[in-house]
Structure formats: structure tokens, C-alpha cells
Scaffold this motif. Sequence first.
Motif, PDB file in Angstrom:
ATOM      1  N   CYS A  65       1.424  -2.896  26.093  1.00 43.94           N
ATOM      2  CA  CYS A  65       1.364  -3.691  24.862  1.00 43.94           C
ATOM      3  C   CYS A  65       1.078  -5.150  25.200  1.00 43.94           C
ATOM      4  N   ARG A  69      -1.713  -7.604  23.513  1.00 48.59           N
ATOM      5  CA  ARG A  69      -1.373  -8.871  22.859  1.00 48.59           C
ATOM      6  C   ARG A  69      -2.106 -10.047  23.497  1.00 48.59           C
ATOM      7  N   GLN A 112       4.231 -13.469  15.103  1.00 51.80           N
ATOM      8  CA  GLN A 112       4.499 -12.262  15.879  1.00 51.80           C
ATOM      9  C   GLN A 112       5.993 -11.905  15.810  1.00 51.80           C
ATOM     10  N   LEU A 113       6.874 -12.888  15.945  1.00 53.31           N
ATOM     11  CA  LEU A 113       8.307 -12.634  15.848  1.00 53.31           C
ATOM     12  C   LEU A 113       8.687 -12.105  14.467  1.00 53.31           C
ATOM     13  N   ASP A 116       7.485  -8.478  14.308  1.00 56.59           N
ATOM     14  CA  ASP A 116       8.306  -7.651  15.197  1.00 56.59           C
ATOM     15  C   ASP A 116       9.674  -7.383  14.569  1.00 56.59           C
ATOM     16  N   ARG A 119       9.220  -4.850  11.805  1.00 55.19           N
ATOM     17  CA  ARG A 119       9.068  -3.485  12.343  1.00 55.19           C
ATOM     18  C   ARG A 119      10.398  -2.946  12.860  1.00 55.19           C
ATOM     19  N   GLN A 120      11.195  -3.780  13.508  1.00 54.42           N
ATOM     20  CA  GLN A 120      12.492  -3.336  14.005  1.00 54.42           C
ATOM     21  C   GLN A 120      13.419  -2.963  12.851  1.00 54.42           C
TER      22      GLN A 120
END
Length: 148
Positions: A65, A69, A112-113, A116, A119-120
Motif C-alpha cells: 500500500c 500511496r 488521508q488521515l 483512513d 474506513r476504520q
Amino acid sequence: MKKEILSRLSAACVLFTLVLLCSCLRNILSGNYGSSSWPVVLIFVLLVGIEAVDYLISLIPFRTCRQYRFCSVAVNYVLVFLAWLCLGWVPQNVWSILAFSLCYLIFYRLIQLYFDAKRQAEAADFNRQLELWRKQHQAPDPQDHPDL
């Protein structure tokens, strides 16, 4: 596929909004209140291009990954930098290019954070629902029911 399209659409919307807000703030601070619409169109085309390139990059079978990225950041940086040069938002000296690069990396990392974390949270919710389903549909233990 529908989920991926919605994810990319929401990413484009977030980016478009951030870029427009930064552009408006820059115009206010510089005292430029003109209303030319071609930069907005160029920003929209840029974001659609970024999403298209990102989709094409996602088709490449990267080993990790991190490689994906890195490639995505590098290609998108070049696209954004070229667009900002076309708009005249980046003066052509070393310090402004460094400042632009730093701002780009910070915004990219924050976005991105955000995704992420999103998604988490979705994964945690899915795992919680799966565990609940397993508990509800668990086969009876034969030791609890000797007549089975």
C-alpha cells in the motif's frame, strides 16, 4: 464498485471545497475581488483528472500500500503543481515552491488521515455487526443439549 465511486466522489468534493476555500482566502488577503470563472473550471478539471489518474494508478498491482500511496502522491503533486502554475498561484522561486510542496503534503496527509479514520470506523461497525450476527446464528453447543 459503487462504494469506490462514492469514496472517490466524496474525496473530490472535499478537495474541491478545500481548494476553493483556499483560493477565496488568498483572493481576500490579496485584495483581488474579481470574478473570473475559468480558474474554478480549471480546478474542477484538475480534480476530475486527479481522480481519473488515481483510479488508473489503483489498477496497477503494487506490492504494498505504501508504494501505491507514494506513486499517487507523486503523480497528483505534479498535476496540482502544473495547474497552480497555470493559474499563477505559485510564484516561480524556490521558497514558494517549497512552501507549496509543504502545504500540499500537509493537506494530503490530513485528507488521508480523515479517510483512513472513516474506513476504520466503517470496518469496526462491520465487525461489530458480524459479531452480533454470529452470536445470533451460533449453532447450539452439543454439550449444553445432551439430547441432540
